[in-house]
Design a protein around this motif. Sequence first.
Motif, PDB file in Angstrom:
ATOM      1  N   GLU A  42       0.814  -1.218   0.000  1.00  0.00           N
ATOM      2  CA  GLU A  42       0.000   0.000   0.000  1.00  0.00           C
ATOM      3  C   GLU A  42       0.847   1.267   0.000  1.00  0.00           C
ATOM      4  O   GLU A  42       0.300   2.372   0.037  1.00  0.00           O
ATOM      5  N   ASP A 195     -17.069   2.554   0.181  1.00  0.00           N
ATOM      6  CA  ASP A 195     -17.128   1.550  -0.880  1.00  0.00           C
ATOM      7  C   ASP A 195     -17.184   0.158  -0.256  1.00  0.00           C
ATOM      8  O   ASP A 195     -16.175  -0.362   0.221  1.00  0.00           O
ATOM      9  N   GLN A 197     -18.421  -2.459  -2.025  1.00  0.00           N
ATOM     10  CA  GLN A 197     -18.548  -3.399  -3.137  1.00  0.00           C
ATOM     11  C   GLN A 197     -17.204  -3.731  -3.797  1.00  0.00           C
ATOM     12  O   GLN A 197     -17.167  -4.568  -4.696  1.00  0.00           O
ATOM     13  N   GLN A 198     -16.146  -3.096  -3.360  1.00  0.00           N
ATOM     14  CA  GLN A 198     -14.853  -3.333  -3.989  1.00  0.00           C
ATOM     15  C   GLN A 198     -14.420  -4.790  -3.834  1.00  0.00           C
ATOM     16  O   GLN A 198     -14.420  -5.340  -2.734  1.00  0.00           O
ATOM     17  N   ASP A 199     -14.055  -5.400  -4.953  1.00  0.00           N
ATOM     18  CA  ASP A 199     -13.561  -6.790  -5.008  1.00  0.00           C
ATOM     19  C   ASP A 199     -14.623  -7.832  -4.641  1.00  0.00           C
ATOM     20  O   ASP A 199     -14.296  -9.014  -4.546  1.00  0.00           O
ATOM     21  N   GLU A 202     -15.037 -10.450  -7.473  1.00  0.00           N
ATOM     22  CA  GLU A 202     -13.950 -11.422  -7.539  1.00  0.00           C
ATOM     23  C   GLU A 202     -14.057 -12.463  -6.430  1.00  0.00           C
ATOM     24  O   GLU A 202     -13.812 -13.644  -6.643  1.00  0.00           O
TER      25      GLU A 202
END
Length: 216
Positions: A42, A195, A197-199, A202
């Motif tokens: 990061e 957020d 909904q990120q990833d 997947e």
Amino acid sequence: MNRLRIRVLPDIVNALVLSAAFSAGNSYVYCASRSLFGLALEGRAPKMLTRCTRNGVPIYCVLLVLVISLISFLQVSSGTAQILRWFVSVITASQLINFSVIAFTYMRFKKACEAQGISRDSLPYKGMLQPYLAWYALSGCITMALVNGFSVFIKGNWKLTSFFFSYTMVGVFPVLYLGWKTTKRTRVIKLQDVDLQQDVAEIDEYTRNFVPTRAR
């Protein structure tokens, strides 16, 4: 154990203690090295720490953690043992602050779900008695961090070094947080803008296609 007159019993207990210590050390080396690796990915730690072996082991992170663990040998000498106790005080406060942040982060996550109309029933796992347990963890950890070195305030027990090492992280934590916010110009994200909904796509795809393998 001596009263039981079982000669081998102390050896068995020593072996169990050593096995437990080795297991705990192995676990913490893994957790610490992977946490450091994540920070490096990061951009919050030196980029060189992202280097891995062909098997995917973050070798520099593991080596750095192992070097730091050599501090434990300070316990060998009675004089340096005090230095180790100071380190333990600093680490204890750091761990309490760490768990406080985890509890607070969960509470923010729960509120973000509520603000965006996401039911916890849609999650793969739903903790019981929330957010009350999170509040309990947060208040408990903060309380323990504040009373970690309370003995120095008892009359006749004041020691500047003990106070410093017991409460250093309590003062350093807000400085680091505010310093990061100021230098990086980051902001506190509103609940409706978080957020969630990120990833997710997947992860759902991986879960659908996951085929468990039998242990050999």
